[in-house]
Design a protein around this motif. Structure first.
Motif, PDB file in Angstrom:
ATOM      1  N   LEU A  17      57.406  79.063  80.603  1.00  9.00           N
ATOM      2  CA  LEU A  17      56.390  78.294  81.334  1.00  9.00           C
ATOM      3  C   LEU A  17      54.996  78.832  81.031  1.00  9.00           C
ATOM      4  CD1 LEU A  17      58.199  78.138  84.794  1.00  9.00           C
ATOM      5  CD2 LEU A  17      58.256  76.445  82.951  1.00  9.00           C
ATOM      6  N   LYS A  18      54.007  77.981  81.223  1.00  6.16           N
ATOM      7  CA  LYS A  18      52.625  78.399  80.991  1.00  6.16           C
ATOM      8  C   LYS A  18      52.257  79.578  81.886  1.00  6.16           C
ATOM      9  CE  LYS A  18      47.878  76.644  80.841  1.00  6.16           C
ATOM     10  NZ  LYS A  18      46.993  75.471  81.078  1.00  6.16           N
ATOM     11  N   SER A  19      52.762  79.566  83.119  1.00  4.08           N
ATOM     12  CA  SER A  19      52.442  80.635  84.068  1.00  4.08           C
ATOM     13  C   SER A  19      53.039  81.982  83.646  1.00  4.08           C
ATOM     14  CB  SER A  19      52.942  80.269  85.473  1.00  4.08           C
ATOM     15  OG  SER A  19      54.343  80.033  85.456  1.00  4.08           O
ATOM     16  N   ASP A  20      54.070  81.948  82.773  1.00  2.00           N
ATOM     17  CA  ASP A  20      54.671  83.192  82.301  1.00  2.00           C
ATOM     18  C   ASP A  20      53.658  84.041  81.531  1.00  2.00           C
ATOM     19  OD1 ASP A  20      57.102  82.569  83.404  1.00  2.00           O
ATOM     20  OD2 ASP A  20      57.916  81.692  81.565  1.00  2.00           O
ATOM     21  N   ASN A  21      52.689  83.377  80.932  1.00  2.00           N
ATOM     22  CA  ASN A  21      51.689  84.086  80.134  1.00  2.00           C
ATOM     23  C   ASN A  21      50.656  84.820  80.988  1.00  2.00           C
ATOM     24  OD1 ASN A  21      52.481  83.260  77.385  1.00  2.00           O
ATOM     25  ND2 ASN A  21      51.968  81.209  78.100  1.00  2.00           N
ATOM     26  N   GLU A  22      50.667  84.520  82.286  1.00  2.00           N
ATOM     27  CA  GLU A  22      49.646  85.090  83.163  1.00  2.00           C
ATOM     28  C   GLU A  22      49.936  86.550  83.536  1.00  2.00           C
ATOM     29  OE1 GLU A  22      49.453  82.460  86.470  1.00  2.00           O
ATOM     30  OE2 GLU A  22      48.772  80.730  85.292  1.00  2.00           O
ATOM     31  N   ILE A  23      51.182  86.972  83.372  1.00  2.00           N
ATOM     32  CA  ILE A  23      51.568  88.326  83.775  1.00  2.00           C
ATOM     33  C   ILE A  23      52.228  89.045  82.602  1.00  2.00           C
ATOM     34  CG2 ILE A  23      52.856  89.716  85.440  1.00  2.00           C
ATOM     35  CD1 ILE A  23      52.951  87.248  87.247  1.00  2.00           C
ATOM     36  N   GLU A  24      51.749  90.241  82.287  1.00  2.00           N
ATOM     37  CA  GLU A  24      52.320  91.002  81.187  1.00  2.00           C
ATOM     38  C   GLU A  24      53.727  91.470  81.540  1.00  2.00           C
ATOM     39  OE1 GLU A  24      49.853  94.218  80.057  1.00  2.00           O
ATOM     40  OE2 GLU A  24      48.203  92.950  79.382  1.00  2.00           O
ATOM     41  N   ALA A  25      54.582  91.511  80.518  1.00  2.00           N
ATOM     42  CA  ALA A  25      55.975  91.909  80.711  1.00  2.00           C
ATOM     43  C   ALA A  25      56.078  93.316  81.283  1.00  2.00           C
ATOM     44  CB  ALA A  25      56.726  91.820  79.381  1.00  2.00           C
ATOM     45  N   ILE A  26      55.317  94.249  80.717  1.00  2.10           N
ATOM     46  CA  ILE A  26      55.390  95.639  81.160  1.00  2.10           C
ATOM     47  C   ILE A  26      54.971  95.761  82.619  1.00  2.10           C
ATOM     48  CG2 ILE A  26      54.497  97.970  80.795  1.00  2.10           C
ATOM     49  CD1 ILE A  26      56.406  96.969  78.638  1.00  2.10           C
ATOM     50  N   ALA A  27      53.998  94.963  83.037  1.00  2.00           N
ATOM     51  CA  ALA A  27      53.536  95.001  84.425  1.00  2.00           C
ATOM     52  C   ALA A  27      54.669  94.597  85.368  1.00  2.00           C
ATOM     53  CB  ALA A  27      52.338  94.082  84.604  1.00  2.00           C
ATOM     54  N   GLN A  28      55.480  93.626  84.952  1.00  2.00           N
ATOM     55  CA  GLN A  28      56.599  93.179  85.787  1.00  2.00           C
ATOM     56  C   GLN A  28      57.654  94.271  85.918  1.00  2.00           C
ATOM     57  OE1 GLN A  28      57.985  89.061  84.890  1.00  2.00           O
ATOM     58  NE2 GLN A  28      56.323  89.055  83.386  1.00  2.00           N
ATOM     59  N   LEU A  29      57.992  94.907  84.794  1.00  2.00           N
ATOM     60  CA  LEU A  29      58.986  95.984  84.819  1.00  2.00           C
ATOM     61  C   LEU A  29      58.486  97.166  85.652  1.00  2.00           C
ATOM     62  CD1 LEU A  29      60.054  95.888  81.065  1.00  2.00           C
ATOM     63  CD2 LEU A  29      61.444  95.187  83.008  1.00  2.00           C
ATOM     64  N   ASN A  30      57.209  97.505  85.462  1.00  2.00           N
ATOM     65  CA  ASN A  30      56.634  98.626  86.210  1.00  2.00           C
ATOM     66  C   ASN A  30      56.607  98.350  87.711  1.00  2.00           C
ATOM     67  OD1 ASN A  30      56.187 100.347  84.033  1.00  2.00           O
ATOM     68  ND2 ASN A  30      54.144  99.541  83.630  1.00  2.00           N
ATOM     69  N   LEU A  31      56.406  97.087  88.080  1.00  2.00           N
ATOM     70  CA  LEU A  31      56.359  96.745  89.500  1.00  2.00           C
ATOM     71  C   LEU A  31      57.734  96.942  90.144  1.00  2.00           C
ATOM     72  CD1 LEU A  31      54.904  95.709  91.973  1.00  2.00           C
ATOM     73  CD2 LEU A  31      55.344  93.369  91.195  1.00  2.00           C
TER      74      LEU A  31
END
Length: 219
Positions: free
Chosen positions: A194-208
């Motif tokens: 999705l377009k919104s997937d580009n709004e958040i970096e992958a590493i930021a999600q894992l780190n969260l």
């Protein structure tokens, strides 16, 4: 050691060496082509042996897949171990060791995407081929090595006061591992849909996820 025993040992070493060559060839193809797309004939050709030789060492393809998966796990975890528990961690508190261990999943995502991809394929293959739990017992024992390291760190944290006493060690391990690896597989295999997937970096999600897990158990 008499001559007969010496020859027998040499023969056994040769058998084990050939078996390892077949496993290495299979793993290389599984990573390159995918598990489903690799046949016994492909593995035999890669290992430079005949299909009959492959079957002499392994009953079937599922057995090869399981042994190759064990080899992959052992190789990746041993390469990560100095970073999971560096020598300096001997003086660390339990909560800091937990953070180091969980950060290893981020390293897996960043540096070993082929391993993440293989794990997803392996799980799908096991379900498709209806491989039973008994056949997977040795594989499970190997992947639980990391669980033992994490559980020990949790226990140390409870002793040094950095981790809550009420934390259920095995539930914590299973939940966080599944969450981080599932997200890693999604990011590696499907990326941004999705377009919104580009709004958040992958590493930021894992780190969260890791930060939430650490705060959940921390005193």
């Amino acid at each position: 050691m008499d001559l007969k025993e010496k020859r027998n040992n040499e023969r056994m070493e040769q058998v084990e060496r050939r078996k390892d060559e077949i496993i290495s060839a299979a793993l290389s193809l599984f990573v390159e082509k995918g598990i489903d797309s690799t046949s016994i004939n492909d593995i035999a050709a890669k290992a430079e042996v005949g299909p009959a030789t492959v079957y002499r060492h392994f009953e079937n393809k599922p057995q090869i897949v399981i042994v190759a998966a064990i080899k992959f796990w052992q190789s990746e975890i041993s390469s990560l171990m100095p970073r999971i528990l560096p020598e300096s961690s001997n003086t660390c508190k339990g909560i800091d060791k937990i953070r180091n261990i969980l950060n290893s999943y981020v390293i897996l995502y960043q540096e070993y995407p082929e391993f993440i991809r293989f794990l997803d394929e392996f799980d799908n293959y096991v379900v498709k081929e209806k491989i039973d739990a008994e056949a997977l017992r040795i594989y499970e024992q190997n992947i639980l090595d990391l669980r033992g390291i994490l559980v020990k760190a949790l226990q140390e944290g409870k002793q040094d006061g950095t981790i809550k006493q009420e934390v259920e060690e095995y539930i914590f391990y299973a939940t966080v591992t599944h969450a981080v690896l599932s997200l890693s597989e999604k990011l590696v295999l499907r990326g941004n849909i999705l377009k919104s997937d580009n709004e958040i970096e992958a590493i930021a999600q894992l780190n969260l996820i890791i930060e939430m897990a650490v705060k959940y158990i921390s005193t």
